[in-house]
Design a protein around this motif. Structure first.
Motif, short mmCIF file in Angstrom:
data_model
loop_
_atom_site.label_atom_id
_atom_site.label_comp_id
_atom_site.label_asym_id
_atom_site.label_seq_id
_atom_site.Cartn_x
_atom_site.Cartn_y
_atom_site.Cartn_z
N UNK A 89 25.66 8.02 52.73
CA UNK A 89 26.23 7.15 51.98
C UNK A 89 26.16 7.80 50.55
N UNK A 90 24.76 8.11 49.85
CA UNK A 90 24.52 8.19 48.64
C UNK A 90 25.15 9.65 48.47
N UNK A 91 25.18 10.77 49.30
CA UNK A 91 25.81 11.97 49.27
C UNK A 91 27.39 11.86 49.10
N UNK A 92 27.98 10.93 49.67
CA UNK A 92 29.33 10.73 49.67
C UNK A 92 29.75 10.12 48.34
N UNK A 93 28.79 9.19 47.78
CA UNK A 93 29.14 8.53 46.55
C UNK A 93 28.88 9.70 45.35
N UNK A 94 28.20 10.62 45.42
CA UNK A 94 27.70 11.57 44.41
C UNK A 94 29.12 12.63 44.56
N UNK A 95 29.58 12.82 45.75
CA UNK A 95 30.74 13.48 45.64
C UNK A 95 31.87 13.20 45.35
N UNK A 96 32.22 11.92 45.57
CA UNK A 96 33.30 11.00 44.83
C UNK A 96 33.12 11.28 43.39
N UNK A 97 31.84 11.00 42.81
CA UNK A 97 31.60 11.07 41.42
C UNK A 97 31.93 12.49 40.81
N UNK A 98 31.62 13.57 41.67
CA UNK A 98 31.84 14.69 40.98
C UNK A 98 33.33 15.16 40.86
N UNK A 99 34.13 14.66 41.89
CA UNK A 99 35.71 14.77 41.86
C UNK A 99 36.10 13.97 40.77
#
Length: 160
Positions: free
Chosen positions: A4-14
């Motif tokens: 979940x943290x990794x996915x939130x980080x991915x959305x923030x990068x995009x």
């Protein structure tokens, strides 16, 4: 870091970037990487404008499978903050073109109207539809990863 943290980080990068590296290949498999300004519709559709004569566009016409990377080029080395994507890309036409231009021009810093991006205009609109998102496992590459059993940098599939 959990998924979940990794996915939130991915959305923030995009969400926090506007250029993606688009990887294409020609009929002989020769690779080509192009930085393009994008507008994302969610996290699975990426729109950009390009000349129909551009190398990446000619490559997509014969081989629509592409690779995409979005990352902050100002990050510290070793931070590994990037989203990698497998996608299928193509030129937009018909109703898809109308919708794509609405999305793109609604967020892009261009003052030109949609007529510039329609034939016989100089540019066209394209979309990459993501089939899978990946990020690097946050485990340090010098230590064994207890989850994936690897000691080198490796990617994990994420849902954005």
């Amino acid at each position: 870091m959990d998924t979940g943290d990794l996915e939130a980080k991915g959305r923030a990068i995009i969400d926090g970037n506007r250029f993606m590296t688009l990887g294409t290949a020609n009929t002989d498999g020769e690779p080509w990487a192009s930085p393009v300004f994008y507008v994302a519709d969610g996290y699975s559709a990426f729109y950009w404008i390009s000349s129909p004569e551009a190398t990446q566009v000619r490559n997509i016409a014969v081989r629509p499978q592409v690779g995409i990377v979005v990352f902050n080029s100002q990050q510290e080395p070793g931070s590994d903050e990037a989203v990698y994507m497998a996608a299928t890309a193509g030129e937009l036409t018909g109703a898809e073109l109308d919708r794509g231009l609405e999305i793109y021009l609604g967020a892009a810093p261009f003052s030109k109207g949609p007529e510039v991006f329609r034939p016989p205009g100089r540019y066209r609109a394209y979309r990459a539809t993501v089939t899978e998102h990946f990020m690097l496992c946050p485990q340090a590459s010098s230590e064994p990863c207890s989850v994936h059993g690897r000691t080198s940098d490796h990617r994990v599939s994420v849902r954005l």
